[in-house]
Design a protein around this motif. Structure first.
Motif, PDB file in Angstrom:
ATOM      1  N   LEU A 137       0.811  -1.219   0.000  1.00 49.42           N
ATOM      2  CA  LEU A 137       0.000   0.000   0.000  1.00 49.42           C
ATOM      3  C   LEU A 137       0.847   1.273   0.000  1.00 49.42           C
ATOM      4  CD1 LEU A 137      -2.714  -1.085   2.590  1.00 49.42           C
ATOM      5  CD2 LEU A 137      -3.032  -0.827   0.127  1.00 49.42           C
ATOM      6  N   ILE A 138       2.124   1.136   0.319  1.00 48.46           N
ATOM      7  CA  ILE A 138       2.983   2.314   0.440  1.00 48.46           C
ATOM      8  C   ILE A 138       3.049   3.099  -0.863  1.00 48.46           C
ATOM      9  CG2 ILE A 138       5.343   3.119   0.845  1.00 48.46           C
ATOM     10  CD1 ILE A 138       5.712   0.789   2.788  1.00 48.46           C
ATOM     11  N   TYR A 139       3.346   2.414  -1.952  1.00 47.52           N
ATOM     12  CA  TYR A 139       3.530   3.127  -3.215  1.00 47.52           C
ATOM     13  C   TYR A 139       2.234   3.746  -3.735  1.00 47.52           C
ATOM     14  CZ  TYR A 139       5.549   4.552  -7.601  1.00 47.52           C
ATOM     15  OH  TYR A 139       5.983   5.315  -8.651  1.00 47.52           O
ATOM     16  N   PRO A 140       1.099   3.022  -3.740  1.00 46.70           N
ATOM     17  CA  PRO A 140      -0.154   3.653  -4.165  1.00 46.70           C
ATOM     18  C   PRO A 140      -0.509   4.894  -3.353  1.00 46.70           C
ATOM     19  CG  PRO A 140      -0.412   1.289  -4.157  1.00 46.70           C
ATOM     20  CD  PRO A 140       0.922   1.577  -3.510  1.00 46.70           C
ATOM     21  N   VAL A 141      -0.219   4.858  -2.043  1.00 50.29           N
ATOM     22  CA  VAL A 141      -0.492   6.029  -1.199  1.00 50.29           C
ATOM     23  C   VAL A 141       0.371   7.207  -1.629  1.00 50.29           C
ATOM     24  CG1 VAL A 141      -0.230   6.974   1.128  1.00 50.29           C
ATOM     25  CG2 VAL A 141      -1.302   4.740   0.804  1.00 50.29           C
ATOM     26  N   VAL A 142       1.660   6.946  -1.875  1.00 50.20           N
ATOM     27  CA  VAL A 142       2.563   8.000  -2.348  1.00 50.20           C
ATOM     28  C   VAL A 142       2.084   8.544  -3.685  1.00 50.20           C
ATOM     29  CG1 VAL A 142       4.909   8.482  -3.165  1.00 50.20           C
ATOM     30  CG2 VAL A 142       4.562   7.087  -1.115  1.00 50.20           C
ATOM     31  N   PHE A 143       1.610   7.667  -4.546  1.00 53.93           N
ATOM     32  CA  PHE A 143       1.124   8.093  -5.861  1.00 53.93           C
ATOM     33  C   PHE A 143      -0.108   8.993  -5.717  1.00 53.93           C
ATOM     34  CE2 PHE A 143      -1.649   7.494  -9.566  1.00 53.93           C
ATOM     35  CZ  PHE A 143      -0.790   7.893 -10.581  1.00 53.93           C
ATOM     36  N   LEU A 144      -1.051   8.589  -4.873  1.00 53.91           N
ATOM     37  CA  LEU A 144      -2.261   9.392  -4.668  1.00 53.91           C
ATOM     38  C   LEU A 144      -1.923  10.762  -4.095  1.00 53.91           C
ATOM     39  CD1 LEU A 144      -4.809   6.783  -3.245  1.00 53.91           C
ATOM     40  CD2 LEU A 144      -4.916   7.953  -5.451  1.00 53.91           C
ATOM     41  N   ILE A 145      -1.029  10.798  -3.131  1.00 57.14           N
ATOM     42  CA  ILE A 145      -0.621  12.071  -2.533  1.00 57.14           C
ATOM     43  C   ILE A 145      -0.014  12.981  -3.596  1.00 57.14           C
ATOM     44  CG2 ILE A 145       1.028  13.159  -0.947  1.00 57.14           C
ATOM     45  CD1 ILE A 145       0.615  10.767   0.914  1.00 57.14           C
ATOM     46  N   SER A 146       0.807  12.399  -4.471  1.00 58.70           N
ATOM     47  CA  SER A 146       1.439  13.198  -5.525  1.00 58.70           C
ATOM     48  C   SER A 146       0.409  13.737  -6.515  1.00 58.70           C
ATOM     49  CB  SER A 146       2.488  12.363  -6.264  1.00 58.70           C
ATOM     50  OG  SER A 146       1.888  11.350  -7.051  1.00 58.70           O
ATOM     51  N   VAL A 147      -0.642  12.971  -6.774  1.00 57.08           N
ATOM     52  CA  VAL A 147      -1.689  13.426  -7.707  1.00 57.08           C
ATOM     53  C   VAL A 147      -2.377  14.671  -7.183  1.00 57.08           C
ATOM     54  CG1 VAL A 147      -3.959  12.877  -8.687  1.00 57.08           C
ATOM     55  CG2 VAL A 147      -2.117  11.186  -8.797  1.00 57.08           C
ATOM     56  N   TYR A 148      -2.764  14.657  -5.894  1.00 55.60           N
ATOM     57  CA  TYR A 148      -3.572  15.743  -5.347  1.00 55.60           C
ATOM     58  C   TYR A 148      -2.755  16.911  -4.772  1.00 55.60           C
ATOM     59  CZ  TYR A 148      -7.231  12.330  -5.983  1.00 55.60           C
ATOM     60  OH  TYR A 148      -8.090  11.417  -6.549  1.00 55.60           O
ATOM     61  N   LEU A 149      -1.503  16.658  -4.439  1.00 52.92           N
ATOM     62  CA  LEU A 149      -0.693  17.732  -3.868  1.00 52.92           C
ATOM     63  C   LEU A 149       0.337  18.307  -4.840  1.00 52.92           C
ATOM     64  CD1 LEU A 149       0.006  16.502  -0.220  1.00 52.92           C
ATOM     65  CD2 LEU A 149      -1.843  17.955  -1.066  1.00 52.92           C
ATOM     66  N   ILE A 150       0.675  17.562  -5.886  1.00 54.94           N
ATOM     67  CA  ILE A 150       1.706  18.028  -6.821  1.00 54.94           C
ATOM     68  C   ILE A 150       1.201  18.083  -8.261  1.00 54.94           C
ATOM     69  CG2 ILE A 150       4.006  17.561  -7.763  1.00 54.94           C
ATOM     70  CD1 ILE A 150       4.687  16.156  -5.123  1.00 54.94           C
ATOM     71  N   ILE A 151       0.763  16.949  -8.787  1.00 55.88           N
ATOM     72  CA  ILE A 151       0.411  16.867 -10.214  1.00 55.88           C
ATOM     73  C   ILE A 151      -0.760  17.768 -10.581  1.00 55.88           C
ATOM     74  CG2 ILE A 151      -0.355  15.342 -12.076  1.00 55.88           C
ATOM     75  CD1 ILE A 151       1.144  13.071 -10.665  1.00 55.88           C
ATOM     76  N   GLU A 152      -1.900  17.616  -9.904  1.00 57.25           N
ATOM     77  CA  GLU A 152      -3.079  18.412 -10.261  1.00 57.25           C
ATOM     78  C   GLU A 152      -2.875  19.905  -9.993  1.00 57.25           C
ATOM     79  OE1 GLU A 152      -6.592  20.581 -10.359  1.00 57.25           O
ATOM     80  OE2 GLU A 152      -5.549  20.173  -8.454  1.00 57.25           O
ATOM     81  N   PRO A 153      -2.352  20.300  -8.822  1.00 60.43           N
ATOM     82  CA  PRO A 153      -2.188  21.744  -8.563  1.00 60.43           C
ATOM     83  C   PRO A 153      -1.172  22.429  -9.470  1.00 60.43           C
ATOM     84  CG  PRO A 153      -2.127  20.492  -6.519  1.00 60.43           C
ATOM     85  CD  PRO A 153      -2.017  19.502  -7.638  1.00 60.43           C
ATOM     86  N   PHE A 154      -0.057  21.763  -9.753  1.00 56.52           N
ATOM     87  CA  PHE A 154       1.027  22.416 -10.480  1.00 56.52           C
ATOM     88  C   PHE A 154       1.100  22.052 -11.965  1.00 56.52           C
ATOM     89  CE2 PHE A 154       2.434  22.183  -6.023  1.00 56.52           C
ATOM     90  CZ  PHE A 154       2.682  23.522  -5.783  1.00 56.52           C
ATOM     91  N   TYR A 155       0.593  20.879 -12.324  1.00 59.88           N
ATOM     92  CA  TYR A 155       0.717  20.434 -13.714  1.00 59.88           C
ATOM     93  C   TYR A 155      -0.631  20.079 -14.352  1.00 59.88           C
ATOM     94  CZ  TYR A 155       5.603  19.972 -12.296  1.00 59.88           C
ATOM     95  OH  TYR A 155       6.871  20.224 -11.823  1.00 59.88           O
ATOM     96  N   GLY A 156      -1.726  20.369 -13.646  1.00 56.77           N
ATOM     97  CA  GLY A 156      -3.054  20.036 -14.144  1.00 56.77           C
ATOM     98  C   GLY A 156      -3.343  20.626 -15.509  1.00 56.77           C
ATOM     99  N   ASP A 157      -3.073  21.909 -15.684  1.00 57.02           N
ATOM    100  CA  ASP A 157      -3.328  22.571 -16.968  1.00 57.02           C
ATOM    101  C   ASP A 157      -2.468  21.970 -18.075  1.00 57.02           C
ATOM    102  OD1 ASP A 157      -5.151  24.216 -15.731  1.00 57.02           O
ATOM    103  OD2 ASP A 157      -3.739  25.878 -15.460  1.00 57.02           O
ATOM    104  N   LEU A 158      -1.220  21.656 -17.749  1.00 61.58           N
ATOM    105  CA  LEU A 158      -0.321  21.043 -18.725  1.00 61.58           C
ATOM    106  C   LEU A 158      -0.830  19.657 -19.118  1.00 61.58           C
ATOM    107  CD1 LEU A 158       2.332  21.032 -20.334  1.00 61.58           C
ATOM    108  CD2 LEU A 158       3.462  20.100 -18.294  1.00 61.58           C
ATOM    109  N   MET A 159      -1.349  18.928 -18.165  1.00 61.55           N
ATOM    110  CA  MET A 159      -1.903  17.606 -18.449  1.00 61.55           C
ATOM    111  C   MET A 159      -3.059  17.710 -19.436  1.00 61.55           C
ATOM    112  SD  MET A 159      -0.358  15.142 -16.589  1.00 61.55           S
ATOM    113  CE  MET A 159      -1.550  13.841 -16.308  1.00 61.55           C
ATOM    114  N   VAL A 160      -3.932  18.691 -19.228  1.00 59.55           N
ATOM    115  CA  VAL A 160      -5.096  18.877 -20.100  1.00 59.55           C
ATOM    116  C   VAL A 160      -4.662  19.258 -21.513  1.00 59.55           C
ATOM    117  CG1 VAL A 160      -7.152  20.270 -20.516  1.00 59.55           C
ATOM    118  CG2 VAL A 160      -6.630  19.474 -18.194  1.00 59.55           C
ATOM    119  N   ILE A 161      -3.681  20.148 -21.612  1.00 59.71           N
ATOM    120  CA  ILE A 161      -3.186  20.592 -22.916  1.00 59.71           C
ATOM    121  C   ILE A 161      -2.472  19.460 -23.652  1.00 59.71           C
ATOM    122  CG2 ILE A 161      -1.564  22.149 -24.086  1.00 59.71           C
ATOM    123  CD1 ILE A 161      -2.091  24.173 -21.833  1.00 59.71           C
TER     124      ILE A 161
END
Length: 226
Positions: A137-161
């Protein structure tokens, strides 16, 4: 089992080559995009990409004879569970909604996971105690945290583009987007903690149990023959 084990480095090398092939396909796809750097960055955010990197690195470590290190049995088991999760979720939650499944998808989500599963259960000798199944469960938890605290806030627009054809691209996967659910965040967390987390834990437990059964059976047969 002894006869199988003499081919363990050959199988590890096959997994390594297949992993490299999958990663190469992703790099080639990035070259065909309008912005190579951004596409590679965005691609690295996907659990599938990270899983295929894990299986490539894990098999390389095995080839380099680092599999006797104490940390390796944790790394290979986490990789196994990631591989299982990648394959199962793709074929159940994503593939049915895709109009066209390309070669790269088959390699990353089917071929590589299958090869790694065979490698782990038949050619890898060490096994963790079943009571440590929670480690997966360690890695999935780290992945989820990165999605909501790093990827979506800082790279969300880039992901959409970069991935305009992907639904809910800013959250990497549609099932991680709270707007996918009628109750939004409550629905999302219910899905994660009621379905996904127990699902991963069950996969982990069954994998450990099965590995113990397989190893015990082969050891018994070999001892009997001796």
């Amino acid at each position: 089992m002894i006869r199988l084990l003499k081919y363990k480095y050959h199988i590890a090398f096959l997994v390594f080559l297949s992993g490299l092939y999958g990663i190469s396909l992703e790099v080639i796809r990035a070259f065909n995009s309008s912005n190579f750097g951004e596409f590679i960055l965005v691609t690295s955010f996907y659990f599938t990409t990270q899983t295929n990197l894990f299986l490539t690195i894990t098999s390389l470590f095995f080839i380099l004879k680092l599999h006797n290190k104490s940390w390796y049995k944790y790394l290979i088991f986490i990789t196994l569970v990631n591989v299982l999760v990648t394959a199962i979720i793709f074929h159940i939650l994503l593939a049915p909604y895709m109009e066209n499944i390309e070669l790269i998808q088959h390699v990353l989500h089917t071929v590589n996971p299958l090869l790694f599963i065979i490698f782990y259960f038949l050619f890898y000798e060490q096994v963790l105690p079943i009571k440590k199944f929670w480690i997966c469960l360690i890695y999935p938890v780290v992945f989820l945290i990165s999605v909501y605290l790093i990827i979506e806030p800082f790279y969300g627009d880039l992901m959409v583009i970069t991935m305009p054809d992907f639904n809910s691209a800013r959250y990497v996967y549609p099932f991680l987007d709270p707007e996918t659910y009628s109750r939004e965040w409550l629905g999302l967390w219910s899905f994660i903690f009621v379905i996904i987390a127990p699902f991963i834990a069950i996969i982990s437990f069954i994998s450990m149990w099965l590995k113990h059964k397989i190893d015990t059976k082969f050891i018994f047969i070999n001892n009997k023959k001796a």
